[in-house]
Design an enzyme around this catalytic site. Structure first.
Site, PDB file in Angstrom:
ATOM      1  N   ASP A   1       0.819  -1.205   0.000  1.00  0.00           N
ATOM      2  CA  ASP A   1       0.000   0.000   0.000  1.00  0.00           C
ATOM      3  C   ASP A   1       0.852   1.253   0.000  1.00  0.00           C
ATOM      4  O   ASP A   1       0.653   2.162  -0.796  1.00  0.00           O
ATOM      5  CB  ASP A   1      -0.995   0.004   1.180  1.00  0.00           C
ATOM      6  CG  ASP A   1      -0.317  -0.072   2.548  1.00  0.00           C
ATOM      7  OD1 ASP A   1       0.897  -0.407   2.628  1.00  0.00           O
ATOM      8  OD2 ASP A   1      -0.995   0.189   3.561  1.00  0.00           O
TER       9      ASP A   1
ATOM     10  N   ASP B   1       6.775   3.852   3.435  1.00  0.00           N
ATOM     11  CA  ASP B   1       6.978   4.948   4.383  1.00  0.00           C
ATOM     12  C   ASP B   1       8.445   4.896   4.820  1.00  0.00           C
ATOM     13  O   ASP B   1       9.308   5.419   4.130  1.00  0.00           O
ATOM     14  CB  ASP B   1       5.982   4.793   5.530  1.00  0.00           C
ATOM     15  CG  ASP B   1       6.079   5.899   6.558  1.00  0.00           C
ATOM     16  OD1 ASP B   1       6.535   6.994   6.219  1.00  0.00           O
ATOM     17  OD2 ASP B   1       5.696   5.669   7.726  1.00  0.00           O
TER      18      ASP B   1
ATOM     19  N   LYS C   1       5.940   7.904   0.387  1.00  0.00           N
ATOM     20  CA  LYS C   1       6.103   9.191   1.076  1.00  0.00           C
ATOM     21  C   LYS C   1       7.489   9.742   0.826  1.00  0.00           C
ATOM     22  O   LYS C   1       8.476   9.011   0.858  1.00  0.00           O
ATOM     23  CB  LYS C   1       5.907   8.993   2.586  1.00  0.00           C
ATOM     24  CG  LYS C   1       4.470   8.987   2.997  1.00  0.00           C
ATOM     25  CD  LYS C   1       4.348   9.115   4.502  1.00  0.00           C
ATOM     26  CE  LYS C   1       3.014   8.568   4.935  1.00  0.00           C
ATOM     27  NZ  LYS C   1       2.894   8.515   6.408  1.00  0.00           N
TER      28      LYS C   1
ATOM     29  N   PHE D   1      -0.162  11.800   7.019  1.00  0.00           N
ATOM     30  CA  PHE D   1      -0.851  10.546   7.295  1.00  0.00           C
ATOM     31  C   PHE D   1      -2.058  10.434   6.371  1.00  0.00           C
ATOM     32  O   PHE D   1      -2.962  11.262   6.414  1.00  0.00           O
ATOM     33  CB  PHE D   1      -1.296  10.460   8.757  1.00  0.00           C
ATOM     34  CG  PHE D   1      -1.845   9.101   9.088  1.00  0.00           C
ATOM     35  CD1 PHE D   1      -0.988   8.060   9.446  1.00  0.00           C
ATOM     36  CD2 PHE D   1      -3.208   8.845   8.997  1.00  0.00           C
ATOM     37  CE1 PHE D   1      -1.492   6.789   9.709  1.00  0.00           C
ATOM     38  CE2 PHE D   1      -3.710   7.580   9.265  1.00  0.00           C
ATOM     39  CZ  PHE D   1      -2.861   6.549   9.622  1.00  0.00           C
ATOM     40  N   VAL D   2      -2.060   9.406   5.536  1.00  0.00           N
ATOM     41  CA  VAL D   2      -3.098   9.307   4.514  1.00  0.00           C
ATOM     42  C   VAL D   2      -4.009   8.105   4.733  1.00  0.00           C
ATOM     43  O   VAL D   2      -3.622   7.121   5.368  1.00  0.00           O
ATOM     44  CB  VAL D   2      -2.484   9.234   3.092  1.00  0.00           C
ATOM     45  CG1 VAL D   2      -1.798  10.538   2.740  1.00  0.00           C
ATOM     46  CG2 VAL D   2      -1.528   8.055   2.975  1.00  0.00           C
TER      47      VAL D   2
ATOM     48  N   ARG E   1     -11.095   2.924   4.639  1.00  0.00           N
ATOM     49  CA  ARG E   1     -10.539   2.010   3.628  1.00  0.00           C
ATOM     50  C   ARG E   1     -11.333   2.072   2.335  1.00  0.00           C
ATOM     51  O   ARG E   1     -10.818   1.813   1.266  1.00  0.00           O
ATOM     52  CB  ARG E   1     -10.629   0.547   4.109  1.00  0.00           C
ATOM     53  CG  ARG E   1      -9.609   0.139   5.118  1.00  0.00           C
ATOM     54  CD  ARG E   1      -9.649  -1.381   5.255  1.00  0.00           C
ATOM     55  NE  ARG E   1      -9.111  -1.851   6.524  1.00  0.00           N
ATOM     56  CZ  ARG E   1      -7.818  -2.042   6.757  1.00  0.00           C
ATOM     57  NH1 ARG E   1      -6.927  -1.797   5.828  1.00  0.00           N
ATOM     58  NH2 ARG E   1      -7.424  -2.493   7.928  1.00  0.00           N
TER      59      ARG E   1
HETATM   60  P1  5GP Z   1       6.947   1.126   6.285  1.00  0.00           P
HETATM   61  O1  5GP Z   1       7.266   2.214   7.293  1.00  0.00           O
HETATM   62  O2  5GP Z   1       7.460  -0.202   6.726  1.00  0.00           O
HETATM   63  O3  5GP Z   1       7.400   1.505   4.896  1.00  0.00           O
HETATM   64  O4  5GP Z   1       5.344   1.033   6.218  1.00  0.00           O
HETATM   65  C1  5GP Z   1       4.676   0.220   7.129  1.00  0.00           C
HETATM   66  C2  5GP Z   1       3.180   0.343   7.070  1.00  0.00           C
HETATM   67  O5  5GP Z   1       2.810   1.492   7.821  1.00  0.00           O
HETATM   68  C3  5GP Z   1       2.531   0.557   5.727  1.00  0.00           C
HETATM   69  O6  5GP Z   1       2.380  -0.614   4.952  1.00  0.00           O
HETATM   70  C4  5GP Z   1       1.172   1.090   6.181  1.00  0.00           C
HETATM   71  O7  5GP Z   1       0.331   0.000   6.521  1.00  0.00           O
HETATM   72  C5  5GP Z   1       1.533   1.901   7.417  1.00  0.00           C
HETATM   73  N1  5GP Z   1       1.569   3.337   7.086  1.00  0.00           N
HETATM   74  C6  5GP Z   1       2.641   4.123   6.859  1.00  0.00           C
HETATM   75  N2  5GP Z   1       2.263   5.394   6.576  1.00  0.00           N
HETATM   76  C7  5GP Z   1       0.912   5.398   6.603  1.00  0.00           C
HETATM   77  C8  5GP Z   1      -0.084   6.418   6.369  1.00  0.00           C
HETATM   78  O8  5GP Z   1       0.161   7.589   6.063  1.00  0.00           O
HETATM   79  N3  5GP Z   1      -1.390   6.030   6.503  1.00  0.00           N
HETATM   80  C9  5GP Z   1      -1.761   4.762   6.828  1.00  0.00           C
HETATM   81  N4  5GP Z   1      -3.071   4.500   6.922  1.00  0.00           N
HETATM   82  N5  5GP Z   1      -0.851   3.770   7.042  1.00  0.00           N
HETATM   83  C10 5GP Z   1       0.469   4.094   6.928  1.00  0.00           C
HETATM   84 MG    MG Z   2       1.301  -2.408   4.282  1.00  0.00          MG
END
Ligand code: 5GP
Ligand code: MG
Length: 179
Positions: free
Chosen positions: A95, A98, A126, A147-148, A160
């Site tokens: 998805d 981050d 991001k 934060f989206v 969702r």
């Molecule tokens: P990572 O930091 O490992 O790249 O991302 C981990 C998970 O954090 C993502 O798959 C997502 O589920 C959640 N996440 C990160 N940023 C956001 C955001 O802005 N909104 C939402 N709803 N989830 C996020």
């Molecule tokens: Mg995810």
């Protein structure tokens, strides 16, 4: 709530994303692996837009808290994935990219199952947040560091179902908590 990617932009971007993926693999068979439930809307779009023979899997992961409440290692249920991955081109569909830690930890574990290749496709990335030296191979949209929610991404099980992507303000997130 502020719309970041409206419905039309989203559909156009997803089509470009799928085209790029399709061109890159030509007609070779592909295994799409959706990373957790938030990926399923984009996963369904790719299934509809890609022409090559596809296998599709969905991966569940869980990050256990350590004793000191810091996030622990990523636990992944790989048991059912093996036959869909071994000797095949694999595309992990996530998805949002981050910090990047999720994919960073996932890739070596999928690699152990003996795929021909492992690449990554993320719906959102991001800006300036990555903490790993991994760049996703395909990105549908780059977004600011907010934060989206929407199109599979949730906040406390809400949003969702939105057909677009919106940013929540810190106040909106706090309000939800107090409801
Ligand atoms: P990572 O930091 O490992 O790249 O991302 C981990 C998970 O954090 C993502 O798959 C997502 O589920 C959640 N996440 C990160 N940023 C956001 C955001 O802005 N909104 C939402 N709803 N989830 C996020
Ligand atoms: Mg995810």
């Amino acid at each position: 709530m502020k719309t970041l990617i409206d419905e039309n932009q989203l559909q156009d971007g997803i089509r470009r994303f799928a085209d790029e993926i399709g061109r890159s693999y030509t007609d070779k068979p592909l295994t799409l692996v959706g990373v957790r439930i938030a990926s399923v809307l984009v996963l369904a779009d790719l299934i509809r837009l890609l022409d090559m023979p596809l296998r599709v899997e969905l991966l569940k992961t869980r990050r256990y808290q350590q004793d000191d409440a810091r996030p622990g290692p990523l636990a992944i249920d790989l048991a059912l994935l093996s036959t869909a991955v071994k000797g095949r081109n694999v595309l992990l569909v996530d998805d949002i990219f981050d910090t990047g830690h999720t994919l960073w930890e996932l890739i070596p574990q999928v690699d152990e199952l003996g795929p021909t290749s492992v690449r990554t496709a993320v719906f959102l990335r991001k800006q300036d947040r990555s903490e790993v030296s991994l760049k996703p191979d395909f990105v549908a949209f780059n977004i600011p560091n907010e934060f989206v929610v929407g199109y599979g991404l949730h906040y406390r099980d809400q949003y969702r179902n939105l057909p677009y992507v919106a940013a929540l303000t810190p106040e909106e997130r706090a309000e939800e908590l107090n409801r």
